[in-house]
Design a protein around this motif. Structure first.
Motif, short mmCIF file in Angstrom:
data_model
loop_
_atom_site.label_atom_id
_atom_site.label_comp_id
_atom_site.label_asym_id
_atom_site.label_seq_id
_atom_site.Cartn_x
_atom_site.Cartn_y
_atom_site.Cartn_z
N ASP A 54 0.85 -1.19 0.00
CA ASP A 54 0.00 0.00 0.00
C ASP A 54 0.89 1.24 0.00
O ASP A 54 1.86 1.33 0.78
CB ASP A 54 -0.91 0.01 1.23
CG ASP A 54 -1.95 -1.10 1.16
OD1 ASP A 54 -2.32 -1.50 0.05
OD2 ASP A 54 -2.36 -1.58 2.24
N GLY A 55 0.54 2.20 -0.85
CA GLY A 55 1.35 3.40 -0.97
C GLY A 55 2.54 3.15 -1.89
O GLY A 55 2.64 2.13 -2.56
N ILE A 56 3.43 4.10 -1.93
CA ILE A 56 4.61 4.01 -2.78
C ILE A 56 5.81 3.60 -1.95
O ILE A 56 6.00 4.05 -0.82
CB ILE A 56 4.87 5.35 -3.50
CG1 ILE A 56 6.00 5.19 -4.51
CG2 ILE A 56 5.10 6.48 -2.52
CD1 ILE A 56 6.12 6.40 -5.44
N VAL A 57 6.61 2.69 -2.51
CA VAL A 57 7.80 2.19 -1.82
C VAL A 57 9.01 2.42 -2.71
O VAL A 57 8.87 2.55 -3.93
CB VAL A 57 7.66 0.69 -1.48
CG1 VAL A 57 6.51 0.47 -0.52
CG2 VAL A 57 7.44 -0.13 -2.75
N PRO A 58 10.22 2.49 -2.13
CA PRO A 58 11.42 2.74 -2.93
C PRO A 58 11.72 1.60 -3.90
O PRO A 58 11.26 0.47 -3.73
CB PRO A 58 12.53 2.90 -1.88
CG PRO A 58 11.82 3.17 -0.61
CD PRO A 58 10.50 2.47 -0.69
N HIS A 59 12.51 1.93 -4.89
CA HIS A 59 12.93 0.95 -5.88
C HIS A 59 13.92 -0.04 -5.28
O HIS A 59 14.78 0.33 -4.47
CB HIS A 59 13.56 1.67 -7.08
CG HIS A 59 14.17 0.73 -8.09
ND1 HIS A 59 13.42 -0.12 -8.85
CD2 HIS A 59 15.48 0.52 -8.43
CE1 HIS A 59 14.22 -0.81 -9.64
NE2 HIS A 59 15.48 -0.45 -9.40
N GLU A 60 13.78 -1.30 -5.67
CA GLU A 60 14.71 -2.34 -5.25
C GLU A 60 15.55 -2.79 -6.45
O GLU A 60 15.01 -2.99 -7.54
CB GLU A 60 13.96 -3.52 -4.64
CG GLU A 60 13.18 -3.18 -3.38
CD GLU A 60 12.49 -4.39 -2.79
OE1 GLU A 60 12.84 -5.52 -3.20
OE2 GLU A 60 11.62 -4.21 -1.91
N GLN A 61 16.85 -2.95 -6.22
CA GLN A 61 17.76 -3.30 -7.29
C GLN A 61 17.37 -4.63 -7.93
O GLN A 61 17.13 -5.63 -7.24
CB GLN A 61 19.20 -3.38 -6.75
CG GLN A 61 20.26 -3.56 -7.83
CD GLN A 61 20.35 -2.33 -8.73
OE1 GLN A 61 20.05 -1.22 -8.29
NE2 GLN A 61 20.76 -2.54 -9.97
#
Length: 368
Positions: A54-61
């Protein structure tokens, strides 16, 4: 469709038209009046797994993000998300203008595409989809959450096929899902036109014709939504389009073919609608001809009767043997009536033999 329903539909169409603020800066964000509540969901996936947040999460490599936003009420929050992904202020303002023509804006690093999603069968309604393809992510922004991407959610969860292969293929899957929604809508219009054709052939009511005009107007709106798709999708077929690999071109070419197919169906049903309008006018003309024919037959039958009545109504002197001797006969009145009835019967028989008093029956099916 009843007359009051048609009037309510026209009133709704009139209310939906909004004019932009005159003289406003192009980067100003103008939130729609009836904007739905904003909901943000992020799916992070690779070939091995897919996790929903839910919501925006950071990018994962090494993984791909699908940021799904529905509802435009939180314009400030949406603008912050878009700016963090590198979208310009001018493009952000265009995202909130929900009457955008389908198009693709391609830069060196990303692709912003605007599409129309049908949200209702009859009458036609649609919403705008903004699809932003960037490095390792795909962002979709819709006006409302209508479940049109549920099949894509299921495919990502199952992990079958190439759906988890990257952002470019996910973009293709989303575009293809949007195109598939147009065909049931167009077919629904075709089914309704077949029903109206039977109504027009049987009774040709004014309500049916008014609904037919509204259907033709809806088909024009569908055409305006599908026609620019060819140019909007052709950008994905060009060499050097960011994040779209060469092996994906056949898939996007298939989307372009689907757009052409949908457009052909729209053109066919527009011609069908015009043909039904012509059929209505022809039916009215035929009914008028039948009425005029009946009146002409009745008038023709009474012409000899009127002549005979006028002839025996001339008050000549009966002393002369050449001046209407029947006026002095005992059965002169019965003779005149019989003459009138006989002349009318002869004319009715002649009209019947000519087929003017009966409808022509179609030939039997077993005849060649």
């Amino acid at each position: 469709m009843k007359l009051n329903e048609i009037e309510q539909r026209l009133h709704t169409l009139w209310q939906e038209k909004r004019s932009p603020r005159i003289g406003a800066p192009p980067t100003d964000i103008e939130k729609p009046i009836d904007a739905a509540e904003t909901c943000v969901t992020t799916r992070i996936f690779d070939e091995a797994s897919c996790v929903v947040h839910d919501g925006i999460v950071p990018h994962e490599q090494g993984k791909t993000r699908w940021i799904e936003i529905t509802g435009l009420s939180d314009s400030d929050g949406i603008a912050r998300i878009l700016r963090s992904l590198g979208l310009s202020d001018l493009s952000i303002a265009e995202v909130f203008q929900t009457d955008q023509r389908p198009k693709s804006l391609i830069t060196d690093t990303d692709v912003l595409t605007f599409l129309r999603i049908p949200t209702k069968r009859l009458p036609f309604r649609s919403q705008q989809l903004a699809l932003f393809l960037g490095d390792g992510f795909v962002l979709t922004l819709r006006e409302t959450a209508d479940g049109c991407f549920d099949p894509i959610h299921a495919r990502l969860s199952a992990g079958k096929g190439r759906i988890r292969s990257g952002a470019g293929y996910l973009t293709y899957a989303l575009v293809d899902a949007v195109l598939d929604l147009w065909f049931p809508l167009i077919e629904a219009y075709g089914d309704r036109m077949e029903e109206l054709e039977l109504i027009i052939l049987e009774q040709s009511t004014e309500d049916a014709v008014k609904e037919l005009h509204l259907l033709k107007r809806d088909m024009l709106g569908i055409r305006r939504a599908i026609w620019p798709l060819r140019d909007a999708l052709s950008g994905f077929l060009k060499d050097g389009t960011p994040h779209v690999e060469v092996w994906m071109h056949p898939y996007f070419r298939d989307c372009v073919d689907h757009a052409f197919q949908a457009l052909d169906m729209v053109e066919v049903y527009r011609e069908v609608a015009q043909g039904l309008i012509d059929l209505h006018l022809s039916t009215l003309s035929n009914k008028m001809n039948e009425v005029m024919k009946l009146l002409a037959i009745i008038s023709t039958i009474f012409i000899p009767m009127t002549f005979i009545t006028g002839l025996y109504g001339m008050n000549f002197d009966r002393a002369s043997p050449w001046n209407l001797p029947e006026l002095g006969w005992r059965f002169g009145y019965e003779y005149a009536l019989g003459l009138m009835l006989g002349s009318a019967g002869i004319m009715v028989f002649v009209f019947y033999r000519l087929g003017w008093l009966t409808r022509r029956r179609p030939p039997p099916d077993d005849l060649p």
